[in-house]
Design an enzyme around this catalytic site. Structure first.
Site, short mmCIF file in Angstrom:
data_model
loop_
_atom_site.label_atom_id
_atom_site.label_comp_id
_atom_site.label_asym_id
_atom_site.label_seq_id
_atom_site.Cartn_x
_atom_site.Cartn_y
_atom_site.Cartn_z
N GLY A 92 0.79 -1.22 0.11
CA GLY A 92 -0.05 -0.14 0.03
C GLY A 92 0.75 1.28 -0.13
CG HIS A 99 6.51 7.06 4.10
ND1 HIS A 99 6.71 7.02 2.56
CD2 HIS A 99 5.22 6.61 4.53
CE1 HIS A 99 5.52 6.37 2.07
NE2 HIS A 99 4.80 6.17 2.99
#
Ligand code: 5GP
Length: 113
Positions: A92, A99
């Site tokens: 996803g 990050h």
């Protein structure tokens, strides 16, 4: 190549609620928080994903891991927190800039979906 939204945040072109930054990294609240505390911790260096890490990235990577417990403490997550990295389509990942999701402020279920 077009700038990612996170690069625009690093460059100050897009606003973000910044909770921490230094010469190597930036941390800011996620716009679509999945927990009472949901902060994204990113390197200022443009690295697309975990898969894009190179042999020179060890120092920045360890820096991010060392900074995250400090941010968690700063945000009052004394009962615990979770760090998540989505890598690639099946996980996803939607922004092609590495990050770390730092999540806390409630009991987090396991396993994740
Ligand atoms: P991913 O799905 O790639 O692991 O996570 C990307 C995260 O970035 C998502 O949780 C999404 O809500 C967050 N996000 C996307 N655009 C913005 C933005 O412009 N500002 C902030 N603060 N977060 C964003």
């Amino acid at each position: 190549m077009a700038k990612t939204i996170f690069k625009k945040i690093i460059d100050g072109e897009v606003p973000a609620k910044i909770v921490y930054q230094d010469e190597q990294c930036l941390a800011f609240h996620d716009v679509n928080a999945q927990a009472p505390v949901h902060v994204l911790v990113i390197p200022k260096k443009e690295i697309a994903s975990l898969d894009a890490l190179g042999p020179d990235d060890g120092a920045v990577l360890s820096h991010l891991w060392l900074v995250m417990p400090k941010i968690a403490k700063q945000l009052g997550l004394s009962d615990g927190y979770r760090v998540v990295v989505n890598c690639g389509r099946d996980a996803g990942q939607t922004v092609d800039h590495l990050h770390f999701h730092l999540l806390g402020g409630r009991s987090l279920s396991w396993p994740p979906g």
